[in-house]
Motif scaffolding. Structure first.
Motif, PDB file in Angstrom:
ATOM      1  N   GLN A 189       0.821  -1.191   0.000  1.00 10.01           N
ATOM      2  CA  GLN A 189       0.000   0.000   0.000  1.00 10.01           C
ATOM      3  C   GLN A 189       0.863   1.252   0.000  1.00 10.01           C
ATOM      4  O   GLN A 189       2.083   1.191   0.029  1.00 10.01           O
ATOM      5  N   ALA A 190       0.222   2.399  -0.043  1.00 16.57           N
ATOM      6  CA  ALA A 190       0.933   3.678  -0.048  1.00 16.57           C
ATOM      7  C   ALA A 190       1.730   3.842   1.237  1.00 16.57           C
ATOM      8  O   ALA A 190       1.451   3.215   2.254  1.00 16.57           O
ATOM      9  N   GLU A 191       2.737   4.718   1.185  1.00 16.33           N
ATOM     10  CA  GLU A 191       3.585   4.944   2.342  1.00 16.33           C
ATOM     11  C   GLU A 191       2.797   5.483   3.528  1.00 16.33           C
ATOM     12  O   GLU A 191       1.897   6.298   3.368  1.00 16.33           O
ATOM     13  N   ARG A 192       3.168   5.032   4.701  1.00 16.81           N
ATOM     14  CA  ARG A 192       2.615   5.556   5.946  1.00 16.81           C
ATOM     15  C   ARG A 192       3.512   6.708   6.385  1.00 16.81           C
ATOM     16  O   ARG A 192       4.703   6.520   6.601  1.00 16.81           O
ATOM     17  N   GLU A 193       2.945   7.899   6.520  1.00 18.38           N
ATOM     18  CA  GLU A 193       3.725   9.057   6.907  1.00 18.38           C
ATOM     19  C   GLU A 193       3.809   9.152   8.428  1.00 18.38           C
ATOM     20  O   GLU A 193       2.789   9.118   9.118  1.00 18.38           O
ATOM     21  N   LEU A 194       5.022   9.280   8.928  1.00 18.20           N
ATOM     22  CA  LEU A 194       5.259   9.358  10.365  1.00 18.20           C
ATOM     23  C   LEU A 194       5.859  10.707  10.728  1.00 18.20           C
ATOM     24  O   LEU A 194       6.805  11.168  10.081  1.00 18.20           O
ATOM     25  N   HIS A 195       5.301  11.330  11.745  1.00 19.95           N
ATOM     26  CA  HIS A 195       5.781  12.615  12.227  1.00 19.95           C
ATOM     27  C   HIS A 195       6.276  12.464  13.655  1.00 19.95           C
ATOM     28  O   HIS A 195       5.635  11.792  14.467  1.00 19.95           O
ATOM     29  N   PRO A 196       7.412  13.081  14.003  1.00 19.73           N
ATOM     30  CA  PRO A 196       7.903  12.991  15.385  1.00 19.73           C
ATOM     31  C   PRO A 196       6.951  13.671  16.357  1.00 19.73           C
ATOM     32  O   PRO A 196       6.308  14.667  16.021  1.00 19.73           O
ATOM     33  N   GLY A 197       6.856  13.113  17.555  1.00 17.00           N
ATOM     34  CA  GLY A 197       6.037  13.714  18.598  1.00 17.00           C
ATOM     35  C   GLY A 197       4.583  13.313  18.578  1.00 17.00           C
ATOM     36  O   GLY A 197       3.779  13.883  19.324  1.00 17.00           O
ATOM     37  N   CYS A 198       4.222  12.320  17.774  1.00 16.92           N
ATOM     38  CA  CYS A 198       2.811  11.919  17.671  1.00 16.92           C
ATOM     39  C   CYS A 198       2.478  10.678  18.499  1.00 16.92           C
ATOM     40  O   CYS A 198       1.311  10.358  18.688  1.00 16.92           O
ATOM     41  N   CYS A 199       3.485   9.967  18.988  1.00 16.85           N
ATOM     42  CA  CYS A 199       3.242   8.752  19.779  1.00 16.85           C
ATOM     43  C   CYS A 199       3.675   8.916  21.229  1.00 16.85           C
ATOM     44  O   CYS A 199       3.689   7.954  21.981  1.00 16.85           O
ATOM     45  N   GLY A 200       4.043  10.127  21.599  1.00 15.26           N
ATOM     46  CA  GLY A 200       4.574  10.364  22.943  1.00 15.26           C
ATOM     47  C   GLY A 200       5.980  10.903  22.813  1.00 15.26           C
ATOM     48  O   GLY A 200       6.210  11.947  22.219  1.00 15.26           O
ATOM     49  N   SER A 201       6.952  10.158  23.329  1.00 16.87           N
ATOM     50  CA  SER A 201       8.348  10.560  23.194  1.00 16.87           C
ATOM     51  C   SER A 201       8.884  10.139  21.830  1.00 16.87           C
ATOM     52  O   SER A 201       8.265   9.348  21.113  1.00 16.87           O
TER      53      SER A 201
END
Length: 289
Positions: A189-201
């Motif tokens: 599937q298409a890329e999953r975009e990950l941004h820092p600071g969205c899961c906690g630390s």
């Protein structure tokens, strides 16, 4: 050898304040009047470990000395003792301060062992080594370091298939681009975009990225608000996981303090900045000897 590294005492603790007019945080939006803290720990073997955090946002008055007093708790501690101190005082300190110290301690340990940060994070987190297979069967996926890829030596489940993904060359790395086979379950599937600071630390973000990649998800990792050791660590992890590295997006991104070291095997975060440059560019300074 590992026990000796854990028994080394921290002999110098330095915190540098960097002020940035505005930055972009994916979860919080545009942040103004940002004060970053860069923590540098030095052990008796001369090795360093680095951490990064946002100390304050949109506060007119900020006292670095008062904010940093918690660091005295780490004075003359061994690496093992310091990690225990973070766990013990996390609730009292708050997550921002605890995460800052934890990152610097992991970095110190990784550099002492000459390993990438994600390898050490894996050993602490219960993951299998990032240089070995993480799963078995049709959904197996091999996470490899940039160094391992240089000599050629993980879509949601739907149907059984093998997906071929190109491991991209990260800017600043000397190794060649290579095609790797990532056996996974499901269609690509298409890329999953990950941004820092969205899961906690940031360490939580790293663990999340590794788990998604183990599931066979293609990733794109954004720089966003990161400027120092966290930026280098996030970029290096993108290279390790074969993810796209996205910098300079449409939203305001602060300039990074240092590029990722251009070498095939990076120890720790890959961040290094000379002391004179730190003093010249930082707004304020705090030290514990």
């Amino acid at each position: 050898m590992e026990k000796e590294e854990m028994d080394r005492r921290i002999i110098r603790i330095e915190l540098f304040e960097f002020d940035v007019p505005c930055c972009y945080h994916h979860a919080k939006g545009k942040l103004e009047n940002c004060r970053y803290g860069l923590l540098k720990l030095t052990d008796e073997g001369g090795e360093t470990g680095w951490g990064e955090c946002l100390m304050s946002v949109n506060e007119k008055v900020f006292d670095l000395v008062n904010w940093a007093r918690f660091l005295y708790r780490l004075q003359k501690s061994t690496l093992a003792q310091a990690l225990d101190t973070v766990r013990l005082y996390r609730v009292l300190w708050g997550n921002v301060k605890a995460d800052l110290v934890e990152m610097a301690l992991y970095d110190l340990k990784a550099r002492s062992q000459g390993k990438p940060f994600v390898d050490v994070l894996g050993s602490f987190s219960g993951f299998s080594s990032f240089g070995s297979a993480g799963r078995s069967g049709n959904s197996s996926f091999r996470l490899e370091t940039a160094a391992a890829r240089s000599d050629g030596s993980g879509t949601w489940p739907d149907t059984e298939s093998h997906v071929s993904s190109r491991v991209r060359q990260a800017a600043g790395f000397g190794h060649a681009v290579a095609d790797r086979e990532f056996p996974v379950s499901g269609r690509f599937q298409a890329e999953r975009e990950l941004h820092p600071g969205c899961c906690g630390s940031l360490l939580d973000d790293l663990r999340n990225a590794c788990m998604l990649r183990q599931e066979g998800m293609a990733l794109a990792m954004h720089k966003d608000y990161l400027i120092g050791p966290a930026c280098c660590l996030w970029e290096h992890t993108a290279a390790v996981l074969g993810a796209n590295w996205l910098e300079e997006g449409s939203s305001p991104e602060p300039a990074r303090l240092a590029p990722l070291q251009a070498c095939e095997r990076i120890a720790g975060t890959g961040f290094q900045l000379d002391q004179p440059v730190l003093f010249e560019e930082s707004r304020a300074y705090f030290v514990v000897l």
